[in-house]
Design an enzyme around this catalytic site. Sequence first.
Site, PDB file in Angstrom:
ATOM      1  N   THR A  15      -1.238  -3.009   5.298  1.00 36.90           N
ATOM      2  CA  THR A  15      -1.720  -1.590   6.489  1.00 36.90           C
ATOM      3  C   THR A  15      -2.378  -0.743   5.156  1.00 36.90           C
ATOM      4  O   THR A  15      -1.907  -0.194   4.190  1.00 36.90           O
ATOM      5  CB  THR A  15      -0.388  -1.065   6.553  1.00 36.90           C
ATOM      6  OG1 THR A  15       0.617  -2.075   7.487  1.00 36.90           O
ATOM      7  CG2 THR A  15      -0.503   0.104   7.643  1.00 36.90           C
ATOM      8  N   THR A  44       0.843  -1.230  -0.057  1.00 37.04           N
ATOM      9  CA  THR A  44       0.049   0.000   0.211  1.00 37.04           C
ATOM     10  C   THR A  44       0.866   1.267   0.060  1.00 37.04           C
ATOM     11  O   THR A  44       1.247   1.826   1.034  1.00 37.04           O
ATOM     12  CB  THR A  44      -0.842   0.131   1.084  1.00 37.04           C
ATOM     13  OG1 THR A  44      -0.137  -0.443   2.441  1.00 37.04           O
ATOM     14  CG2 THR A  44      -1.973  -0.885   1.207  1.00 37.04           C
ATOM     15  N   LYS A  52      -3.134  -0.287  13.976  1.00 37.78           N
ATOM     16  CA  LYS A  52      -2.027  -0.718  13.133  1.00 37.78           C
ATOM     17  C   LYS A  52      -1.137   0.627  12.995  1.00 37.78           C
ATOM     18  O   LYS A  52       0.120   0.795  13.061  1.00 37.78           O
ATOM     19  CB  LYS A  52      -2.290  -1.668  12.045  1.00 37.78           C
ATOM     20  CG  LYS A  52      -1.225  -1.527  10.904  1.00 37.78           C
ATOM     21  CD  LYS A  52       0.347  -2.191  11.312  1.00 37.78           C
ATOM     22  CE  LYS A  52       1.547  -1.951  10.570  1.00 37.78           C
ATOM     23  NZ  LYS A  52       2.189  -2.793  10.223  1.00 37.78           N
ATOM     24  N   TYR A  76      17.580   0.802   5.137  1.00 36.14           N
ATOM     25  CA  TYR A  76      16.854   1.522   5.733  1.00 36.14           C
ATOM     26  C   TYR A  76      17.060   1.297   7.183  1.00 36.14           C
ATOM     27  O   TYR A  76      16.824   2.418   7.846  1.00 36.14           O
ATOM     28  CB  TYR A  76      15.237   1.510   5.307  1.00 36.14           C
ATOM     29  CG  TYR A  76      14.402   0.313   6.039  1.00 36.14           C
ATOM     30  CD1 TYR A  76      13.948   0.729   7.481  1.00 36.14           C
ATOM     31  CD2 TYR A  76      14.208  -0.542   5.461  1.00 36.14           C
ATOM     32  CE1 TYR A  76      13.125  -0.273   7.893  1.00 36.14           C
ATOM     33  CE2 TYR A  76      13.327  -1.806   6.049  1.00 36.14           C
ATOM     34  CZ  TYR A  76      12.845  -1.375   7.481  1.00 36.14           C
ATOM     35  OH  TYR A  76      12.033  -2.310   7.838  1.00 36.14           O
ATOM     36  N   LYS A  77      17.632   0.358   7.488  1.00 33.97           N
ATOM     37  CA  LYS A  77      17.976  -0.083   9.027  1.00 33.97           C
ATOM     38  C   LYS A  77      18.943  -1.276   9.009  1.00 33.97           C
ATOM     39  O   LYS A  77      19.281  -1.541   8.007  1.00 33.97           O
ATOM     40  CB  LYS A  77      16.873  -0.271   9.934  1.00 33.97           C
ATOM     41  CG  LYS A  77      16.195  -1.614   9.575  1.00 33.97           C
ATOM     42  CD  LYS A  77      15.082  -1.562  10.559  1.00 33.97           C
ATOM     43  CE  LYS A  77      14.296  -3.063  10.536  1.00 33.97           C
ATOM     44  NZ  LYS A  77      13.278  -3.247  11.748  1.00 33.97           N
ATOM     45  N   ASN A 126       2.715   2.324  14.349  1.00 29.71           N
ATOM     46  CA  ASN A 126       3.798   2.574  13.502  1.00 29.71           C
ATOM     47  C   ASN A 126       3.906   4.392  13.627  1.00 29.71           C
ATOM     48  O   ASN A 126       5.038   4.993  13.685  1.00 29.71           O
ATOM     49  CB  ASN A 126       3.569   2.594  11.852  1.00 29.71           C
ATOM     50  CG  ASN A 126       4.091   1.165  11.807  1.00 29.71           C
ATOM     51  OD1 ASN A 126       4.883   0.530  12.840  1.00 29.71           O
ATOM     52  ND2 ASN A 126       3.902   0.561  10.637  1.00 29.71           N
ATOM     53  N   ARG A 143      14.401   0.351   0.769  1.00 34.60           N
ATOM     54  CA  ARG A 143      12.902   1.044   0.409  1.00 34.60           C
ATOM     55  C   ARG A 143      13.109   2.095   1.193  1.00 34.60           C
ATOM     56  O   ARG A 143      13.022   2.069   2.590  1.00 34.60           O
ATOM     57  CB  ARG A 143      11.833   0.108   0.454  1.00 34.60           C
ATOM     58  CG  ARG A 143      11.430  -0.861  -0.813  1.00 34.60           C
ATOM     59  CD  ARG A 143      10.430  -1.773  -0.560  1.00 34.60           C
ATOM     60  NE  ARG A 143      10.475  -2.560   0.691  1.00 34.60           N
ATOM     61  CZ  ARG A 143       9.564  -3.460   0.960  1.00 34.60           C
ATOM     62  NH1 ARG A 143       8.557  -3.548   0.524  1.00 34.60           N
ATOM     63  NH2 ARG A 143       9.838  -4.457   2.113  1.00 34.60           N
ATOM     64  N   ARG A 189       2.388  -7.006  11.662  1.00 35.88           N
ATOM     65  CA  ARG A 189       2.931  -6.180  12.536  1.00 35.88           C
ATOM     66  C   ARG A 189       4.568  -6.770  12.799  1.00 35.88           C
ATOM     67  O   ARG A 189       5.007  -6.501  14.034  1.00 35.88           O
ATOM     68  CB  ARG A 189       2.334  -6.119  13.971  1.00 35.88           C
ATOM     69  CG  ARG A 189       1.196  -5.736  13.734  1.00 35.88           C
ATOM     70  CD  ARG A 189       0.049  -6.099  14.835  1.00 35.88           C
ATOM     71  NE  ARG A 189      -0.335  -5.255  15.859  1.00 35.88           N
ATOM     72  CZ  ARG A 189      -0.402  -5.721  17.247  1.00 35.88           C
ATOM     73  NH1 ARG A 189      -0.653  -7.275  17.340  1.00 35.88           N
ATOM     74  NH2 ARG A 189      -0.496  -4.979  18.201  1.00 35.88           N
ATOM     75  N   CYS A 202       7.202   1.288   5.800  1.00 33.57           N
ATOM     76  CA  CYS A 202       5.754   1.350   6.746  1.00 33.57           C
ATOM     77  C   CYS A 202       5.809   2.615   7.443  1.00 33.57           C
ATOM     78  O   CYS A 202       4.968   3.383   7.290  1.00 33.57           O
ATOM     79  CB  CYS A 202       5.996   0.254   7.696  1.00 33.57           C
ATOM     80  SG  CYS A 202       5.783  -1.355   6.948  1.00 33.57           S
ATOM     81  N   GLY A 251      13.229   5.225   7.591  1.00 35.34           N
ATOM     82  CA  GLY A 251      12.988   4.473   6.200  1.00 35.34           C
ATOM     83  C   GLY A 251      12.120   3.292   6.370  1.00 35.34           C
ATOM     84  O   GLY A 251      11.402   3.066   7.402  1.00 35.34           O
TER      85      GLY A 251
HETATM   86  N1  SAJ Z   1      14.944   4.272  13.491  1.00 33.15           N
HETATM   87  C1  SAJ Z   1      15.405   5.587  14.075  1.00 33.15           C
HETATM   88  N2  SAJ Z   1      15.252   5.568  15.594  1.00 33.15           N
HETATM   89  C2  SAJ Z   1      15.020   4.662  16.407  1.00 33.15           C
HETATM   90  C3  SAJ Z   1      14.431   3.291  15.627  1.00 33.15           C
HETATM   91  C4  SAJ Z   1      14.094   3.315  14.341  1.00 33.15           C
HETATM   92  O1  SAJ Z   1      15.725   6.326  13.383  1.00 33.15           O
HETATM   93  O2  SAJ Z   1      15.095   4.584  17.387  1.00 33.15           O
HETATM   94  C5  SAJ Z   1      14.454   4.174  12.088  1.00 33.15           C
HETATM   95  C6  SAJ Z   1      15.156   3.031  11.597  1.00 33.15           C
HETATM   96  O3  SAJ Z   1      16.494   3.538  11.177  1.00 33.15           O
HETATM   97  C7  SAJ Z   1      14.601   2.946  10.208  1.00 33.15           C
HETATM   98  C8  SAJ Z   1      12.943   3.404  10.672  1.00 33.15           C
HETATM   99  O4  SAJ Z   1      13.281   3.949  11.747  1.00 33.15           O
HETATM  100  O5  SAJ Z   1      14.867   3.874   9.089  1.00 33.15           O
HETATM  101  C9  SAJ Z   1      11.944   2.153  10.777  1.00 33.15           C
HETATM  102  O6  SAJ Z   1      12.589   1.180  11.307  1.00 33.15           O
HETATM  103  P1  SAJ Z   1      11.928   0.230  12.811  1.00 33.15           P
HETATM  104  O7  SAJ Z   1      12.735  -0.649  12.972  1.00 33.15           O
HETATM  105  O8  SAJ Z   1      11.535   1.102  13.740  1.00 33.15           O
HETATM  106  O9  SAJ Z   1      10.780  -0.362  11.821  1.00 33.15           O
HETATM  107  P2  SAJ Z   1      10.259  -1.228  10.551  1.00 33.15           P
HETATM  108  O10 SAJ Z   1       9.810  -0.366   9.723  1.00 33.15           O
HETATM  109  O11 SAJ Z   1      11.384  -2.418  10.165  1.00 33.15           O
HETATM  110  O12 SAJ Z   1       9.162  -2.122  11.230  1.00 33.15           O
HETATM  111  C10 SAJ Z   1       7.884  -1.302  11.699  1.00 33.15           C
HETATM  112  C11 SAJ Z   1       7.705  -1.920  13.080  1.00 33.15           C
HETATM  113  N3  SAJ Z   1       6.478  -0.988  13.696  1.00 33.15           N
HETATM  114  C12 SAJ Z   1       6.854  -0.877  15.120  1.00 33.15           C
HETATM  115  O13 SAJ Z   1       7.628  -1.256  15.709  1.00 33.15           O
HETATM  116  C13 SAJ Z   1       5.726  -0.055  15.766  1.00 33.15           C
HETATM  117  C14 SAJ Z   1       7.181  -3.512  12.727  1.00 33.15           C
HETATM  118  O14 SAJ Z   1       6.441  -4.182  14.034  1.00 33.15           O
HETATM  119  C15 SAJ Z   1       5.699  -3.168  11.576  1.00 33.15           C
HETATM  120  O15 SAJ Z   1       5.246  -4.444  11.404  1.00 33.15           O
HETATM  121  C16 SAJ Z   1       6.489  -2.628  10.435  1.00 33.15           C
HETATM  122  O16 SAJ Z   1       6.942  -1.308  11.021  1.00 33.15           O
HETATM  123  C17 SAJ Z   1       5.101  -2.927   9.477  1.00 33.15           C
HETATM  124  O17 SAJ Z   1       5.366  -3.453   8.641  1.00 33.15           O
HETATM  125  O18 SAJ Z   1       4.302  -1.818   9.506  1.00 33.15           O
END
Ligand code: SAJ
Length: 421
Positions: A120, A85, A205, A314-315, A209, A322, A153, A259, A256
């Site tokens: 989502t 999405t 959801k 992205y991490k 995020n 992406r 999630r 989501c 990044g």
């Molecule tokens: N990031 C920061 N600082 C932090 C934590 C993360 O800058 O302290 C950045 C990361 O570098 C990255 C981005 O945020 O660029 C997102 O990374 P993330 O690990 O926070 O999350 P995602 O996108 O890999 O996964 C999230 C998760 N949601 C939550 O933790 C609330 C996951 O549980 C969801 O299933 C996923 O989104 C999704 O598919 O929606």
Amino acid sequence: MKKSICVIGIGYVGLPTAAMFATHGHQVVGFDVNEKAIDALNKGETIIEEPFLGDLVKQAVEEKHLVGSTECPVGSDVYIISVPTPINPDKTADMKFVESATRTITPCLRPGAIVVLESTSPPRTVTDLMLPILAESGLTPGEDLLVAHSPERILPGKAIEELRTNSRIVGGINEKSAQAVKEIYESFVEGEIFLTDSTTAEMCKLMENTFRDVNIALANELAKMSEEVGVNCWDVIRMANQHPRVNFLDPGPGVGGHCIPLDPWFLVEKCANAKLIKQSRLNNDSMPAYVMDKLTSLLGDIKGKKIALFGVTYKPNIDDIRESPVMHLKDLLIEAGAEVRICDPHAARKLENTYDAYDACDGADIVVLGVSHDQFSAIDFEKMAEKLSNKVVFDTRNFWNSEAVEKAGIKYVLLGDGRRA
Ligand code: SAJ
């Protein structure tokens, strides 16, 4: 009870989900329009880097409980939609994949079918977008057609573990739908399964995020303010987090993934009151340009400068680029006339030109740490120093040990550290 399940969209979420159902007693078809993904699946291979996924898919395919297909099977017991999405350039949700997946399955539905949306989606997607289409099947939603939203999630990098252990929300269009969908996920979900309505599930959801996005925005704002007042934000965070009710996240070069940078916009689109949410999104999106400004003040004119960029996913420790803020930073640097050498052991497969760590540093004017992959903890800074033409490191993640870097004669600059700026 064994069900025939069709998972529509076998990407980062659909494939792990399909493999879990297939290894927990169900017969699964992974349906996708991407022939490459289907060919790989039918060979028991994966084109996604995700711990334990490869083995799980291989097992499911070898046991003939999971097959890939570019055609949607008729009469499956369950259809699970896990398609992307994305957002449009104007930040509204692009729902064409959910809509076309719903249209594709509608003629395949038979009485008693169960449809689950995992993607989502903006609030009211199930009720306002999907139900009118599904009703064209002639079946009665809530009676002989059970429909629910059960948002994925899982954390990329921990997908298989989290699929099993996370709690799950099932939002049905009625109680019968929610109960039926709960029973299916119970085959592998060990966490609690909460039953609610579909719009509440959509909001849960999105707000999960968004909670993370807003908190990262606060950390990024703290980093910027710390540079203004001359303190190290990482010290502030470490000490403030000792407070029993404070838990700062980490600043960085931006947010990044597929989501968190997108989902809050689904709320902004639908809800005029989503003001803090919008501002947080803008704050986080401003980070690559902010880092670019820091690099310009360190190097002067960026044109012709050689930048060694460590980590562009992205991490950390995944291969997913992406919406990567570091890829955005890379584009800004190239636009400004820099030569960028990327070192990224995870993304190497996906990018045309990547370098070994020390080759990336050869003749470089600065090393920028964009993502803290585990491999980067083994860097030999003496060896790095020998290669650099200008000995400066800019760490956007507080990852490298400043003393080790400085001991090698390299200047260490840290995002959010106003004492060193
Ligand atoms: N990031 C920061 N600082 C932090 C934590 C993360 O800058 O302290 C950045 C990361 O570098 C990255 C981005 O945020 O660029 C997102 O990374 P993330 O690990 O926070 O999350 P995602 O996108 O890999 O996964 C999230 C998760 N949601 C939550 O933790 C609330 C996951 O549980 C969801 O299933 C996923 O989104 C999704 O598919 O929606």
